[in-house]
Write an enzyme that holds these catalytic residues in place. Structure first.
Site, PDB file in Angstrom:
ATOM      1  N   GLU A 180      -2.539  62.462  51.327  1.00  0.00           N
ATOM      2  CA  GLU A 180      -3.294  61.266  51.706  1.00  0.00           C
ATOM      3  C   GLU A 180      -2.312  60.188  52.151  1.00  0.00           C
ATOM      4  OE1 GLU A 180      -5.811  57.496  50.014  1.00  0.00           O
ATOM      5  OE2 GLU A 180      -4.514  58.675  48.717  1.00  0.00           O
ATOM      6  N   ASP A 217      -3.094  62.738  46.251  1.00  0.00           N
ATOM      7  CA  ASP A 217      -3.457  61.324  46.281  1.00  0.00           C
ATOM      8  C   ASP A 217      -2.215  60.438  46.401  1.00  0.00           C
ATOM      9  OD1 ASP A 217      -5.468  59.168  45.835  1.00  0.00           O
ATOM     10  OD2 ASP A 217      -4.270  58.816  44.032  1.00  0.00           O
ATOM     11  N   ASP A 265     -12.933  56.123  50.200  1.00  0.00           N
ATOM     12  CA  ASP A 265     -12.162  54.882  50.218  1.00  0.00           C
ATOM     13  C   ASP A 265     -12.521  53.959  51.379  1.00  0.00           C
ATOM     14  OD1 ASP A 265     -10.530  55.349  47.947  1.00  0.00           O
ATOM     15  OD2 ASP A 265      -9.226  56.663  49.104  1.00  0.00           O
TER      16      ASP A 265
END
Length: 670
Positions: free
Chosen positions: A453, A423, A518
């Site tokens: 990410e 992340d 997201d």
């Protein structure tokens, strides 16, 4: 009077020639002295006497010279003391004294031209762009020249050329050779052909690459990741398999959703038992790997505010449930990837709680970035992710933090997971991923995949490297932009921008997503237009890389941006769009049956307006994709070299005459 006029003309001509000579052969150079001083002069080849420098309004000392090409020795005379110009790295030793050296050289404009026997510049440097070792005996080597400057480049060395390609950029061309050799030391050079000239580079010797002592790190990726079909699961909203571990209050699975119920404090009861119960569904759909959003102990529904990285959240299950899930997935040949959130913890993490209790006496102060005391739950007290006080930023350079993370990685990898999705990687220094995380994970299991990410150009993460792949938001932007009615040319340009820049060994591993937890759902982004959605999905399932399906997309689940993109999966098939579901199943089946789609080469055949034709191929397999993102039909008139069958209709095709509006077709070579 006539004679005098003639003499005046000669004088003016003489002066004019002097001016031309001065203008033609003098080059302006500026020397600065930046430290504070009362008086600064320059001594050296410029003059027999010290030359006074001028002090500017900003405090800098400056002197401008008009000089011819050549080399000039000089020193600063600062308040009567001779010193070197330390900002100039060029020096020369002369007559027992060390001088700074000013090198004046006229920069002449070079105009590239094919066939003139001249080469403007040649680049082959110590960067992964030019020297890209995959593993011993396997390497990509590239040379870069100016665009439209040469005819061709050949590779010469003790190796076999697997593939040669030319990549064209705005101002340059890159010739890339994939070569393999049994030799421990590869000796090679490039032959540049231009007109009647053949230029050897290097000229007299050979470049050498020692596979036992690589000057650039090896970078190979696990074979199983190439072209694999992933499925992203947001565990709290996927399936409730065990109601006994539900939070104290859970919303109705099929109830009226609100931003509050779907938000970080809203719970629906999804858990690991639900994933276990869904393995048969995933298998029938054709899924080959799942990526789970965080599953470790946390107070929220999204679990990005980790309380304990060594415990499964009790509302999801426990270690026993997790082990059973991994075992059942492996039995069905489905890989499992966990979400690693190491940029920050939750404020309930044990180290942060100790700081709240013990303040300056806490032994965990160096685990975070404390700003002031007393430490309270506030972004004013410590650095946090985007200013969220419940997400304090970890100090990843602290050896104790690294030791803890090593323990975390060891525990879950010992249970048999197949990799990590990381992340917010751009919030962490590259050196952490390159020098710590990547070596630790690969040391435990070299076949584990590491995905970062990052939403932009990720070239920086493949240089050392830091990851095997990234969540490819660049593909998402290009695919959705095209499906909305964008031009085929722009789609190709935007995808080529990364395909031609990233190391070639990783392009089949790229996580090609259309949406995620997201973003808005892809179908919602496309205004619920199923034809456009099918075009986006069709591109995703046939393009180079590894498609990642966000849970529920395959049944037409809709949703705006977070939290609306995190609605519970409706297991009652009454809520499914079966047309979309069958479309997904059909394309997944096709992809798994054709090596060309799995890991084949990619070539664009035609772009015109919204019409896009490309092919994927291997030596034994070929698939042609035909798409049109707009309602306007486009004439093609392409004669196919062989016999093809339309995958959806079974029709035999020999010519692509016209591409209908808002269409997506797949042709299989027979």
């Amino acid at each position: 009077m006539i004679e005098r006029g003639f003499n005046m003309k000669k004088i003016f001509m003489f002066i004019f020639l002097i001016l031309i000579f001065t203008m033609s052969f003098s080059i302006k150079s500026v020397i600065y002295y930046t430290a504070s001083a009362s008086n600064v002069s320059i001594i050296g080849d410029f003059s027999d006497e010290p030359i006074q420098m001028e002090k500017t309004n900003t405090g800098l000392w400056k002197k401008t010279f008009e000089l011819e090409e050549g080399e000039y020795k000089y020193l600063f005379l600062v308040d009567g003391k001779e010193i070197l110009d330390y900002k100039n790295t060029n020096t020369v030793y002369s007559n027992g004294k060390l001088y700074s050296l000013l090198i004046i050289k006229e920069e002449k404009t070079y105009y590239p031209s094919i066939g003139d026997g001249k080469v403007g510049f040649i680049k082959h440097e110590k960067e992964r762009k030019y020297i890209n070792p995959v593993k011993p005996g396997d390497i990509y080597l590239s040379i870069e020249v100016q665009k439209k400057d040469i005819e061709d480049v050949y590779f010469v060395g003790n190796a076999k050329i697997v593939k040669k390609e030319k990549l064209t950029f705005d101002k340059t061309e890159l010739y890339r050779f994939h070569v393999k050799t049994p030799a421990n030391v590869l000796r090679y050079k490039f032959i540049i052909k231009d007109g009647e000239n053949s230029i050897e580079y290097p000229n007299l010797d050979y470049f050498e690459f020692d596979f036992n002592k690589p000057i650039i790190k090896y970078f190979d990726v696990p074979d199983w990741t190439k072209g694999r079909i992933y499925y992203q699961i947001f565990p709290e909203r996927f399936r409730n398999g065990d109601k006994t571990n539900d939070p104290a209050y859970t919303y109705e699975w099929y109830g009226n959703y609100t931003s509050s119920s779907l938000g970080s404090n809203g719970f629906y009861g999804g858990d690991l038992k639900g994933i276990i119960e869904s393995i048969e569904y995933l298998k029938n759909l054709g899924i080959e790997a799942i990526y789970l959003n965080p599953i470790f102990e946390s107070v929220s529904s999204h679990k990005y505010d980790t309380k304990d990285y060594l415990r499964i959240d009790s509302h999801f299950g426990d270690d026993k449930t997790f082990i059973q899930m991994v075992k059942d997935l492996k039995k069905n040949n489905i890989k499992i990837i966990l979400d690693g959130v190491f940029n920050h913890t939750g404020d309930e993490f044990f180290a942060m709680q100790d700081i709240f209790r013990n303040q300056k006496r806490s032994k965990y102060l160096d685990w975070y970035f404390i700003k002031k005391f007393p430490v309270t739950k506030s972004a004013d007290s410590y650095e946090s992710w985007w200013g969220y006080a419940d997400l304090p930023k970890l100090n990843l350079e602290n050896p104790e933090v690294k030791a803890y993370i090593t323990t975390v990685l060891g525990k879950w990898m010992e249970y048999g997971i197949d990799g990590w999705r990381l992340d917010a990687v751009d919030q962490v220094k590259n050196s952490f991923w390159e020098n710590f995380f990547y070596p630790i994970v690969k040391g435990i299991n070299e076949n584990a995949v590491i995905s970062g990410e990052y939403w932009k150009d990720s070239t920086q993460y493949f240089e050392k490297p830091a990851f095997d792949t990234v969540m490819n938001y660049l593909f998402r932007d290009a695919a959705l932009g095209y499906a909305k009615g964008g031009s085929a040319y722009n789609f190709v340009k935007n995808t080529n921008a990364y395909l031609e820049k990233y190391p070639p060994q990783i392009i089949h591993t790229l996580w090609n997503l259309l949406d995620s937890h997201d973003t808005p759902r892809a179908i919602t982004e496309l205004n619920d237009d199923i034809d456009k959605f099918k075009i986006a999905v069709g591109i995703q399932m046939t393009f180079i890389g590894a498609p990642v399906i966000y849970y529920g997309d395959e049944i037409g689940l809709t949703g705006e941006r977070d939290p609306w993109c995190r609605k519970p999966f409706p297991w009652d098939e009454e809520f499914w769009n079966m047309d979309i579901y069958n479309y997904y199943k059909s394309l997944i089946k096709l992809r798994k049956e054709h090596e060309a789609l799995r890991y084949g080469e990619y070539e664009v055949i035609k772009t015109k307006l919204g019409a896009l034709i490309y092919r994927r191929y291997t030596e034994n397999d070929e698939v042609i994709i035909i798409s049109n993102s707009r309602k306007i039909p486009v004439k093609a008139n392409i004669e196919l070299n062989g016999d093809y069958i339309d995958y959806f209709t079974g029709e035999k095709i020999k010519t692509i005459e016209k591409i209908s509006g808002l269409t997506f077709r797949i042709l299989i070579r027979q």
